[in-house]
Structure formats: C-alpha cells, structure tokens
Design an enzyme around this catalytic site. Sequence first.
Site, PDB file in Angstrom:
ATOM      1  N   HIS A 113       0.833  -1.210   0.000  1.00 31.33           N
ATOM      2  CA  HIS A 113       0.000   0.000   0.000  1.00 31.33           C
ATOM      3  C   HIS A 113       0.866   1.257   0.000  1.00 31.33           C
ATOM      4  CE1 HIS A 113      -3.192  -2.738   1.348  1.00 31.33           C
ATOM      5  NE2 HIS A 113      -2.423  -3.062   2.365  1.00 31.33           N
ATOM      6  N   TYR A 114       0.849   2.007  -1.081  1.00 24.23           N
ATOM      7  CA  TYR A 114       1.424   3.362  -1.115  1.00 24.23           C
ATOM      8  C   TYR A 114       2.900   3.387  -0.707  1.00 24.23           C
ATOM      9  CZ  TYR A 114      -3.620   4.035  -0.773  1.00 24.23           C
ATOM     10  OH  TYR A 114      -4.972   3.936  -0.954  1.00 24.23           O
TER      11      TYR A 114
END
Length: 221
Positions: free
Chosen positions: A121-122
């Site tokens: 995630h990110y």
Amino acid sequence: MQTELTVEHLYDLTHTAAAPLLSKCTYPWEALADIKAFILQLGPTLPKNEYEQRSENIWIAKSAKIYPNNYIAGPCIIGPETEVRPGAFIRGSALVGAGCVVGNSTELKNVILFDNVQVPHYNYVGDSILGYKSHMGAGSITSNVKSDKALVVVHAGENLPTGLKKFGAMLGDHVEVGCNSVLNPGTVIGCHSNVYPISSVRGFVPSESIYKEKGNIVKKV
C-alpha cells in the site's frame, strides 16, 4: 568489515533468483549497480513453461496475478504467485520474487525483492533490497537520495562509504517496517527486526531489534 551488514548475515539466498549476483558481494548495496544487467542476463534463461515474455525485457511468471491499470517497464522479472495490484508503477530494473505483493500506488525502481515480500500500500522502494518475508507497512518509503546530493555513507558504528549517490535501504529477512515510516538513504535493518510506525530511520538497526525512535533501539526479548 562490519559482519552484521554483510549479505551472508542479512539474507538467506535460497529465497531469491538474485543469489548469483548477491553471492559475489560482501555488502548487499554493492549489487545495486548491476541489477539491470543481471535481469537482462537472467530473463532469457527462465523456463518457458513457467514464464512468458510479455514485452521487451519483461518476464512474468504464468502463475503471477497481474491486475489491470498498472505500469510495468523493463527490464523486469516477476516471480510465481506474485500479485501486482492496480495502480502499481514498476519503473524497471526490478527483480520481484515468488509470492510477493506489489500493491496499489506502490512504485519500484532498481530493486531486488526476495520471495514473499509485501509492499502492499502506497510504498516507494528505490535502489533497495528487501529480504525474504520482509514487509513495509502502508505509506512507508525508502528515501534513496540525500538532500545535499552527496554520496551515501552507511552509519554503523564506523562510517562505511558506499560510493553511491542513490541508495535506499537494505532490509534483512523477516523485517517489519511500520506504517508511514521513512527509511533514509543508507539505512540497513538486520533480520527479524521491527520498526515502529511513523519512524525516521537512519543508519544501522541490528538484527532481532525494535526501532522505537532515534537513540532508542532495544533488543527483542
């Protein structure tokens, strides 16, 4: 030689296709300049019953799950059972192992991801090597260039010059990095260590440790 920072101490090379490259190095960051050439050499030799060449210098395992709406540039190898999720941006020179997760809005550039690595995630991972079953929490990143653009030095008791302008982080096997942490240029984290969320890490974190904040690193009980 700083033994704890060596390839032998940080990684189990049975869990990466990059073993022939890393086994020639004393310190893992010595491999960063050769990742691209190694992928270009390895790709054509991969078994055709397991891998397919999707486009120029991009080899993807047939069992990998490549979701729509991502970007993958060569040279790149993506291993078996790995997921590349929507919004991933793989800029090239990325050797991604088996059973990995490259998640939404995650960017990879000049990296080796051992088997079962999760950057879900990110995350930004550049000029870095992530060991077996290491995991970067949501929003955690590697910062790979110093603000003054000077060459990166690894601070580990004594200073180890690397000769590199771009060097993110070396994560040993089974490292856990907490959400929204920044691994500053030249960070090396020993195997089985944890980093608290929202940390700014610089230098060397020994194996089997918990990084709580600057100057507060404790051994696991």
